[in-house]
Enzyme design. Structure first.
Site, PDB file in Angstrom:
ATOM      1  N   ARG A  84      27.005  60.597  37.270  1.00 54.24           N
ATOM      2  CA  ARG A  84      26.179  60.515  38.478  1.00 54.24           C
ATOM      3  C   ARG A  84      27.065  60.328  39.705  1.00 54.24           C
ATOM      4  O   ARG A  84      27.828  59.364  39.792  1.00 54.24           O
ATOM      5  CB  ARG A  84      25.195  59.354  38.371  1.00 54.24           C
ATOM      6  CG  ARG A  84      24.284  59.186  39.588  1.00 54.24           C
ATOM      7  CD  ARG A  84      23.383  57.969  39.428  1.00 54.24           C
ATOM      8  NE  ARG A  84      22.501  58.119  38.278  1.00 54.24           N
ATOM      9  CZ  ARG A  84      21.968  57.098  37.610  1.00 54.24           C
ATOM     10  NH1 ARG A  84      22.256  55.849  37.944  1.00 54.24           N
ATOM     11  NH2 ARG A  84      21.163  57.315  36.588  1.00 54.24           N
ATOM     12  N   ARG A 153      23.958  50.132  44.087  1.00 58.09           N
ATOM     13  CA  ARG A 153      24.111  51.552  43.777  1.00 58.09           C
ATOM     14  C   ARG A 153      23.963  52.400  45.039  1.00 58.09           C
ATOM     15  O   ARG A 153      24.118  51.903  46.144  1.00 58.09           O
ATOM     16  CB  ARG A 153      23.104  51.941  42.697  1.00 58.09           C
ATOM     17  CG  ARG A 153      23.308  51.133  41.404  1.00 58.09           C
ATOM     18  CD  ARG A 153      22.419  51.617  40.284  1.00 58.09           C
ATOM     19  NE  ARG A 153      22.647  50.880  39.036  1.00 58.09           N
ATOM     20  CZ  ARG A 153      22.073  51.192  37.882  1.00 58.09           C
ATOM     21  NH1 ARG A 153      21.239  52.216  37.792  1.00 58.09           N
ATOM     22  NH2 ARG A 153      22.326  50.479  36.794  1.00 58.09           N
ATOM     23  N   LYS A 223      21.345  45.662  38.010  1.00 58.38           N
ATOM     24  CA  LYS A 223      21.517  46.662  39.059  1.00 58.38           C
ATOM     25  C   LYS A 223      20.855  46.220  40.356  1.00 58.38           C
ATOM     26  O   LYS A 223      19.961  45.372  40.364  1.00 58.38           O
ATOM     27  CB  LYS A 223      20.941  47.999  38.601  1.00 58.38           C
ATOM     28  CG  LYS A 223      19.461  47.957  38.240  1.00 58.38           C
ATOM     29  CD  LYS A 223      19.037  49.263  37.600  1.00 58.38           C
ATOM     30  CE  LYS A 223      17.605  49.193  37.073  1.00 58.38           C
ATOM     31  NZ  LYS A 223      17.214  50.435  36.371  1.00 58.38           N
ATOM     32  N   LYS A 225      19.507  47.831  44.340  1.00 58.86           N
ATOM     33  CA  LYS A 225      19.186  49.064  45.059  1.00 58.86           C
ATOM     34  C   LYS A 225      18.769  48.760  46.492  1.00 58.86           C
ATOM     35  O   LYS A 225      18.082  47.772  46.746  1.00 58.86           O
ATOM     36  CB  LYS A 225      18.071  49.822  44.332  1.00 58.86           C
ATOM     37  CG  LYS A 225      18.437  50.209  42.899  1.00 58.86           C
ATOM     38  CD  LYS A 225      17.291  50.895  42.180  1.00 58.86           C
ATOM     39  CE  LYS A 225      17.692  51.288  40.760  1.00 58.86           C
ATOM     40  NZ  LYS A 225      16.582  51.981  40.047  1.00 58.86           N
ATOM     41  N   CYS A 444      11.148  61.702  35.525  1.00 57.65           N
ATOM     42  CA  CYS A 444      12.487  61.339  35.054  1.00 57.65           C
ATOM     43  C   CYS A 444      12.937  62.344  33.993  1.00 57.65           C
ATOM     44  O   CYS A 444      12.121  63.097  33.458  1.00 57.65           O
ATOM     45  CB  CYS A 444      12.478  59.929  34.487  1.00 57.65           C
ATOM     46  SG  CYS A 444      11.597  59.791  32.911  1.00 57.65           S
ATOM     47  N   CYS A 450      17.888  60.936  27.275  1.00 56.69           N
ATOM     48  CA  CYS A 450      17.773  59.521  27.628  1.00 56.69           C
ATOM     49  C   CYS A 450      17.489  58.683  26.387  1.00 56.69           C
ATOM     50  O   CYS A 450      16.511  58.936  25.664  1.00 56.69           O
ATOM     51  CB  CYS A 450      16.673  59.309  28.661  1.00 56.69           C
ATOM     52  SG  CYS A 450      16.452  57.569  29.110  1.00 56.69           S
ATOM     53  N   CYS A 489       9.322  56.373  29.838  1.00 58.17           N
ATOM     54  CA  CYS A 489       9.356  54.992  29.353  1.00 58.17           C
ATOM     55  C   CYS A 489       8.967  54.079  30.503  1.00 58.17           C
ATOM     56  O   CYS A 489       8.820  54.536  31.641  1.00 58.17           O
ATOM     57  CB  CYS A 489      10.745  54.638  28.805  1.00 58.17           C
ATOM     58  SG  CYS A 489      11.954  54.223  30.078  1.00 58.17           S
ATOM     59  N   CYS A 493      12.157  54.918  36.425  1.00 62.43           N
ATOM     60  CA  CYS A 493      13.136  55.637  37.236  1.00 62.43           C
ATOM     61  C   CYS A 493      12.494  56.560  38.270  1.00 62.43           C
ATOM     62  O   CYS A 493      13.074  56.801  39.324  1.00 62.43           O
ATOM     63  CB  CYS A 493      14.076  56.437  36.336  1.00 62.43           C
ATOM     64  SG  CYS A 493      15.149  55.407  35.317  1.00 62.43           S
TER      65      CYS A 493
END
Length: 578
Positions: A84, A153, A223, A225, A444, A450, A489, A493
């Site tokens: 990414r 990120r 994470k 954001k 996603c 994934c 899921c 995302c």
């Protein structure tokens, strides 16, 4: 976490395994240097976890897990890496975009994927090609550093390329400043991928740690954001971010930002203490305060976020457990001065930037819808070949949107017809050929790559949108913006908990359906039905569309209507129509 200023326990018996991996990693190196040199097709578990900080996820093709060789023996998993590239604010040069396309062909599986966070992903990169691929990305002045992992990120921002617009310019400048300020200081990335693309330079004995003034020895609990937006255009869904910055504009200038904290999408249905959340108002900040206060917020999460259970380690849980007032006090303490109250300006709209538009400097830009972000050639739709031809010919900048699409910028009006013809020749539709609902749809990647996906998303979303559009057309709703987001899921995302309709994978071919959010991203939807089969999604929505058509108030949106009517009322309508 208890209502106390005490930091999360540092008892190693209680900390999550990931905390130990980070602590022993020699600032994000771990076993990566040695494993890059061996001939194994995959990385060890510890190395795979640390690779995330370098912008890479190790994956395997789940559809090939049961394959056998000619003798009937089960073969190893088909491992590869997803890489990414973080693209701050979504802004790329023509050469950067073209090189990413070249790398997809040379080292990947031939497609590019535009993400919901204005990043770009290569899939299918084999372990032996990982160093060379990331090195090539670094040569075009992009990088994958901190695109994943327990750090801040990619920082998002409205990507509209309007010129002579000081507000957007100031927002993009702020986005770049935040991104640079919150980058990790570890030199591991540069040693492994930039300076040493062949993997022969790293020497464990020579490791010298550098100071990590913001992240410390073990970085963040999870994470992080950040997004920057306008009240009239919340394109990047700031309320779903750990930090959301809403620009306050006076006399065509940004005078400051309302900062929201504690947004986040992921949830684990089996753990009731997990949930999606929207950001809460923290403070109004002058432009000169933003980076320092953002740093203070990150440090509070670093020091008090949950490091024992990663499922409740996002900052939203710290904010909720403490309450916003206590969280604000702690941030002010770390910042060193009091914080001003938010101005309270409301989000009122959202744009997708699709189609041809005037740029403001005599030139044009064109927004191109890339369904679910996948740049590929398939049948008559040759997105990849068409975009390559156009960008190679005209060398225009490329901006990535938060809806997995892209904008071609700085187009001379005399070139419009040629570019339009090139798009048509490659089967690339105009914005007007899509419903606005499809333009605002997202999915996603999910299966087959994934590891978290429980069911399909990207591969079935186009068919699902066709089914939903057919039901909307029955009630003359095809011109309405009804946003639909889908994930394979519950991790969220594609931000499925805030649109008009959210579909979250729960089991194979079954989804949890959320209703009552909105395209502006200012409200969470509610669970309408659980375990809805894929083939039942559109039929389930049909009577609600009919109800909306009959009883909406004025220009009320579909999400507003569902929120007003509520679960019980809508359930009665669907039951009666069954």
């Amino acid at each position: 976490m208890a209502e106390t200023d005490s930091k999360i326990s540092t008892d190693t018996d209680k900390l999550s395994k990931m905390e130990g991996i980070k602590e022993a990693s020699r600032q994000l190196r771990g076993p990566i240097p040695e494993e890059l040199l061996n001939q194994e097709p995959s990385f060890s578990g510890d190395a795979a976890q640390l690779l995330k900080f370098h912008g890479t996820y190790q994956q395997d093709n789940r559809e090939l897990r049961n394959r056998k060789d000619a003798d009937g023996n089960r073969m190893d998993k088909a491992y590869s890496c997803m890489i990414r590239t973080g693209v701050t604010g979504g802004k790329m040069t023509a050469d950067q975009f073209l090189v990413e396309m070249d790398l997809a062909d040379k080292y990947g599986e031939g497609t590019l994927r535009l993400t919901t966070r204005q990043a770009i992903q290569l899939h299918g990169v084999l372990k032996q090609n990982l160093q060379r691929t990331i090195h090539e990305i670094s040569k075009i002045k992009l990088n994958t550093y901190a695109a994943c992992g327990d750090v801040n990120r990619n920082v998002m921002c409205n990507p509209a390329p309007y010129k002579n617009n000081p507000v957007l310019e100031q927002m993009q400048e702020m986005t770049a400043m935040i991104a640079a300020h919150l980058k990790p200081r570890s030199t591991a990335y540069f040693e492994l991928w930039v300076e040493d693309p062949d993997g022969h330079k790293e020497n464990v004995a020579e490791f010298q740690p550098v100071e990590e003034p913001i992240y410390g020895a073990t970085y963040l609990p999870r994470k992080f954001k950040i997004g920057v937006a306008l009240p009239e255009d919340n394109h990047v869904d700031i309320m779903t971010q750990d930090i959301g910055l809403l620009a306050i504009v006076e006399n065509d200038a940004v005078v400051g930002y309302d900062m929201y904290v504690g947004g986040g999408m992921g949830r684990t249905p089996a753990k009731k203490e997990t949930y999606p959340a929207l950001g809460k108002p923290l403070a109004f900040l002058a432009p000169g305060e933003v980076c320092a206060v953002a740093e203070a917020v990150v440090k509070v999460q670093r020091d008090f976020g949950n490091r024992e259970d990663r499922k409740v380690a996002r900052m939203k849980y710290l904010v909720d457990n403490w309450g916003i007032d206590k969280f604000r006090e702690k941030v002010a303490e770390y910042y060193g001065r009091p914080l001003s109250p938010v101005r309270g300006v409301k989000v009122t709209g959202v744009d997708d930037y699709m189609g041809w538009r005037e740029q403001g400097d005599g030139k044009l830009f064109v927004g191109i819808n890339i369904e679910n972000g996948r740049i590929k050639d398939e049948g008559d739709l040759r997105i990849k070949t068409g975009l390559r031809a156009i960008v190679e010919k005209y060398k225009m900048p490329v901006h990535l949107t938060a809806l997995q699409s892209m904008i071609l910028c700085d187009i001379d009006p005399t070139d419009k017809d040629d570019i339009a013809n090139m798009l048509k020749e490659h089967g690339i539709k105009t914005a007007e050929e899509y419903t606005i609902s499809r333009r605002f749809s997202m999915a996603c990647p999910a299966l087959p790559m994934c590891g978290l996906a429980v069911t399909e998303s990207e591969r079935v979303m186009p068919d699902l949108m066709s089914q939903i559009e057919a039901e909307m057309a029955k009630y003359d709703l095809q011109e309405e913006l009804i946003s639909v987001h889908m994930t394979g899921c519950p991790n969220g995302c594609a931000r499925p908990y805030t649109p008009d309709i959210g579909l979250v994978g729960k089991a194979v071919n079954k989804y949890t359906m959320f209703l009552g959010g909105n395209a502006e991203g200012t409200r969470l939807g509610f669970i309408f039905q659980d375990m809805v089969k894929f083939e039942d999604v559109a039929p389930t929505l049909s009577p609600i569309f009919a109800y909306f058509k009959a009883e909406r108030e004025g220009k009320e949106s579909f999400g507003d209507f569902c929120n007003r009517k509520g679960l019980e009322d809508l359930t009665e309508k669907v039951t009666a129509a069954a």
